[in-house]
Design a protein around this motif. Structure first.
Motif, PDB file in Angstrom:
ATOM      1  N   ALA A  29      10.788   1.281   0.461  1.00 22.04           N
ATOM      2  CA  ALA A  29       9.580   1.291  -0.367  1.00 22.04           C
ATOM      3  C   ALA A  29       8.475   0.412   0.206  1.00 22.04           C
ATOM      4  O   ALA A  29       7.298   0.573  -0.155  1.00 22.04           O
ATOM      5  CB  ALA A  29       9.913   0.821  -1.791  1.00 22.04           C
ATOM      6  N   MET A  30       8.798  -0.497   1.098  1.00 26.66           N
ATOM      7  CA  MET A  30       7.838  -1.500   1.551  1.00 26.66           C
ATOM      8  C   MET A  30       6.657  -0.952   2.346  1.00 26.66           C
ATOM      9  O   MET A  30       5.525  -1.408   2.156  1.00 26.66           O
ATOM     10  CB  MET A  30       8.565  -2.600   2.336  1.00 26.66           C
ATOM     11  CG  MET A  30       9.516  -3.412   1.473  1.00 26.66           C
ATOM     12  SD  MET A  30      10.485  -4.636   2.405  1.00 26.66           S
ATOM     13  CE  MET A  30       9.217  -5.865   2.750  1.00 26.66           C
ATOM     14  N   PRO A  31       6.829   0.017   3.266  1.00 29.20           N
ATOM     15  CA  PRO A  31       5.672   0.460   4.052  1.00 29.20           C
ATOM     16  C   PRO A  31       4.519   1.003   3.217  1.00 29.20           C
ATOM     17  O   PRO A  31       3.348   0.810   3.577  1.00 29.20           O
ATOM     18  CB  PRO A  31       6.257   1.555   4.954  1.00 29.20           C
ATOM     19  CG  PRO A  31       7.688   1.215   5.080  1.00 29.20           C
ATOM     20  CD  PRO A  31       8.073   0.649   3.750  1.00 29.20           C
ATOM     21  N   ALA A  32       4.816   1.688   2.121  1.00 26.36           N
ATOM     22  CA  ALA A  32       3.757   2.234   1.271  1.00 26.36           C
ATOM     23  C   ALA A  32       2.916   1.133   0.649  1.00 26.36           C
ATOM     24  O   ALA A  32       1.773   1.376   0.248  1.00 26.36           O
ATOM     25  CB  ALA A  32       4.364   3.107   0.178  1.00 26.36           C
ATOM     26  N   GLU A  33       3.466  -0.091   0.567  1.00 24.41           N
ATOM     27  CA  GLU A  33       2.772  -1.202  -0.067  1.00 24.41           C
ATOM     28  C   GLU A  33       2.175  -2.185   0.941  1.00 24.41           C
ATOM     29  O   GLU A  33       1.609  -3.192   0.555  1.00 24.41           O
ATOM     30  CB  GLU A  33       3.739  -1.930  -1.007  1.00 24.41           C
ATOM     31  CG  GLU A  33       4.255  -1.027  -2.111  1.00 24.41           C
ATOM     32  CD  GLU A  33       5.409  -1.628  -2.909  1.00 24.41           C
ATOM     33  OE1 GLU A  33       5.708  -1.086  -3.984  1.00 24.41           O
ATOM     34  OE2 GLU A  33       6.008  -2.627  -2.449  1.00 24.41           O
ATOM     35  N   MET A  34       2.294  -1.879   2.230  1.00 24.73           N
ATOM     36  CA  MET A  34       1.731  -2.752   3.263  1.00 24.73           C
ATOM     37  C   MET A  34       0.340  -2.314   3.712  1.00 24.73           C
ATOM     38  O   MET A  34      -0.402  -3.113   4.276  1.00 24.73           O
ATOM     39  CB  MET A  34       2.660  -2.796   4.480  1.00 24.73           C
ATOM     40  CG  MET A  34       3.976  -3.495   4.238  1.00 24.73           C
ATOM     41  SD  MET A  34       4.908  -3.604   5.794  1.00 24.73           S
ATOM     42  CE  MET A  34       6.505  -4.167   5.195  1.00 24.73           C
ATOM     43  N   THR A  35       0.000  -1.053   3.529  1.00 24.70           N
ATOM     44  CA  THR A  35      -1.292  -0.545   3.977  1.00 24.70           C
ATOM     45  C   THR A  35      -1.693   0.652   3.135  1.00 24.70           C
ATOM     46  O   THR A  35      -0.832   1.369   2.610  1.00 24.70           O
ATOM     47  CB  THR A  35      -1.247  -0.142   5.463  1.00 24.70           C
ATOM     48  OG1 THR A  35      -2.512   0.402   5.846  1.00 24.70           O
ATOM     49  CG2 THR A  35      -0.157   0.882   5.728  1.00 24.70           C
ATOM     50  N   THR A  36      -2.990   0.859   3.021  1.00 26.52           N
ATOM     51  CA  THR A  36      -3.493   2.025   2.291  1.00 26.52           C
ATOM     52  C   THR A  36      -3.932   3.145   3.226  1.00 26.52           C
ATOM     53  O   THR A  36      -4.375   4.188   2.773  1.00 26.52           O
ATOM     54  CB  THR A  36      -4.703   1.633   1.419  1.00 26.52           C
ATOM     55  OG1 THR A  36      -5.732   1.083   2.264  1.00 26.52           O
ATOM     56  CG2 THR A  36      -4.313   0.608   0.365  1.00 26.52           C
ATOM     57  N   ASP A  37      -3.778   2.948   4.532  1.00 30.99           N
ATOM     58  CA  ASP A  37      -4.271   3.908   5.510  1.00 30.99           C
ATOM     59  C   ASP A  37      -3.205   4.942   5.861  1.00 30.99           C
ATOM     60  O   ASP A  37      -2.079   4.593   6.221  1.00 30.99           O
ATOM     61  CB  ASP A  37      -4.734   3.177   6.772  1.00 30.99           C
ATOM     62  CG  ASP A  37      -5.382   4.126   7.770  1.00 30.99           C
ATOM     63  OD1 ASP A  37      -4.675   4.598   8.664  1.00 30.99           O
ATOM     64  OD2 ASP A  37      -6.597   4.386   7.633  1.00 30.99           O
ATOM     65  N   TYR A  38      -3.557   6.219   5.804  1.00 30.85           N
ATOM     66  CA  TYR A  38      -2.642   7.349   6.023  1.00 30.85           C
ATOM     67  C   TYR A  38      -2.005   7.290   7.408  1.00 30.85           C
ATOM     68  O   TYR A  38      -0.786   7.435   7.554  1.00 30.85           O
ATOM     69  CB  TYR A  38      -3.443   8.644   5.837  1.00 30.85           C
ATOM     70  CG  TYR A  38      -2.690   9.937   6.022  1.00 30.85           C
ATOM     71  CD1 TYR A  38      -1.927  10.475   4.992  1.00 30.85           C
ATOM     72  CD2 TYR A  38      -2.793  10.655   7.210  1.00 30.85           C
ATOM     73  CE1 TYR A  38      -1.264  11.690   5.148  1.00 30.85           C
ATOM     74  CE2 TYR A  38      -2.138  11.874   7.378  1.00 30.85           C
ATOM     75  CZ  TYR A  38      -1.380  12.388   6.335  1.00 30.85           C
ATOM     76  OH  TYR A  38      -0.742  13.599   6.494  1.00 30.85           O
TER      77      TYR A  38
END
Length: 458
Positions: free
Chosen positions: A139-148
């Motif tokens: 789950a962590m990568p989705a919460e590290m950056t908002t860039d696609y």
């Protein structure tokens, strides 16, 4: 120590955090690969467990994942504190998994059904430790950056570490284990230590990770699971990923049998894995570029097609021999590299999209469901291969009582490794065409998130 809830970095993730996160892949890849590669063979050829029973034992502990993983995801979504919502669970997994992994290959003086029961119980405990770690970790990568596209770049490092880890799992682990009880015991200890170091490394390495997550969700677990189930992008991604993972699980389980009975060289398991993971080490920048040029869906279709084509070509291995086998496995590996990178990048997109639309942090529930299904289908791969062997009349044995396999068993070894996974991966390619969460849709949701939580629809 700086909290994981530090000021968000909406685009770039620092290199130190990328590497700190990526090292956790030594846990992910080792635990996913080694049981799938060696546990079936360990039971049928070292512990004298019948192939059908061994396949069942490998699958049954995964039924627990369907309960445990969503619960862990829910807990990590609701966890708050100076360590952030996910990292305490990484530490909890590090307490449980390494020890139980070593015990799984401890080689107690048991044979047949009693040995199967022991392995199944310890495998269940190990799977619980893995859930504690892997669900929040995903789950962590989705919460590290908002860039696609930054998510793909971030996960590129993870894939490099996965390639190294798969190489260790597929080359070094079989070399240590050999075909003896003592070898498997030593392998379990060595890789238990590797798991511990990797899990602690990711815990400390993500201490300064940016956090762009939403507020904690206050809905019930049932409501959040329902939201995940009504997310069309998530369900299509879960389906196509499951097909890919099932095919990979079948091929992993079949590799030692293919090396021993088709190539007549048990040591070829290691070189086949070198051919599989070699492309992962050198083609990640290519797949990142292709994801930008073709979008992630187009790149995923290409990767699945390469995997399918390579698997079909394995059918000719008995006629063309070892060199042919290694070359076509390299084609499989090229497709596998893209599949591994893209499915996790797309999962991060789905979680970010859901968070933007719902306004809540429930990525843990998504990854809980994802990991439960992923583990189940991976274990099912070994089960299916065991059943294919059983249908072919494969005979169980132990090192002191070798047997001669019938011709039908040799046919089953090849068909189970080639035709079956190729057909399953082809189904995944078809499902990929139904996935439509593009860069534009994600960006639009992030720019104008919904104020009201609710299910995410296509």
């Amino acid at each position: 120590m700086v909290s994981s809830a530090a000021t968000p970095s909406p685009t770039n993730v620092p290199l130190g955090v990328r590497l700190g996160y990526a090292v956790g892949s030594f846990c992910t890849a080792n635990f996913s690969t080694i049981p799938g590669l060696l546990l079936l063979f360990y039971m049928t050829n070292v512990l004298a467990v019948p192939a059908f029973l061994a396949g069942v034992v490998l699958f049954l502990p995964k039924a627990w994942d369907l309960v445990a993983n969503p619960l862990v995801g829910r807990w990590s979504d609701r966890t708050a504190g100076r360590w952030g919502p996910r990292r305490p669970w990484l530490l909890a997994g590090a307490v449980v998994l390494p020890l139980t992994f070593a015990l799984m290959f401890a080689g107690l003086p048991l044979r047949g059904a009693p040995a199967a029961v022991y392995v199944g119980v310890v495998f269940l405990l190990a799977a619980t430790g893995y859930a504690l770690y892997e669900v929040p970790y995903k789950a962590m990568p989705a919460e590290m950056t908002t860039d696609y596209h930054e998510r793909t770049s971030l996960l590129q490092w993870r894939m490099v570490f996965i390639a190294i880890s798969v190489a260790l799992s597929g080359i070094v682990a079989p070399m240590i284990a050999g075909q003896t009880l003592d070898g498997h015991r030593l392998m379990g200890i060595v890789f238990g230590v590797i798991l511990l170091v990797a899990m602690l490394g990711s815990f400390f390495g993500t201490a300064r990770a940016p956090f762009t997550g939403q507020q904690r969700s206050e809905g019930t677990l049932r409501a959040q699971i329902a939201a995940a189930r009504t997310s069309k992008p998530f369900m299509w991604l879960l389906g196509l990923s499951s097909a890919q993972n099932l095919a990979a699980g079948i091929m992993l389980a079949g590799a030692p049998y293919f090396a021993a009975y088709t190539l007549n060289d048990p040591d070829a398991t290691s070189t086949l894995f070198a051919a599989l993971v070699g492309p992962m080490l050198v083609t990640m920048p290519l797949w990142v570029w292709l994801a930008r040029r073709l979008d992630k869906r187009g790149a995923m279709v290409l990767a699945g097609s390469l995997f399918t084509g390579g698997a079909i070509l394995v059918v000719a291995a008995p006629a063309f021999g070892s060199l042919w086998s290694h070359l076509v496995v390299m084609i499989v590996g090229l497709g596998y590299a893209g599949l591994q990178l893209l499915q996790f990048s797309m999962l991060a997109d789905v979680i970010a999209y859901d968070g933007a639309v719902s306004g809540e942090r429930r990525g843990g529930v998504f990854t809980g469901l994802w990991t439960a299904v992923e583990n189940a289908v991976s274990a099912l791969g070994a089960t299916i291969y065991g059943w294919v062997l059983a249908l072919g009349g494969f005979l169980a044995s132990d090192p002191d009582n070798p047997v001669t396999q019938p011709g039908s068993a040799h046919v089953a070894v090849v068909v189970g490794l080639s035709v079956v996974p190729a057909l399953i991966t082809l189904a995944g390619v078809v499902m990929t065409l139904k996935y439509d969460l593009t860069a534009g849709r994600v960006a639009a949701a992030v720019r104008a998130p919904s104020a009201a939580p609710g299910p995410v629809e296509a």
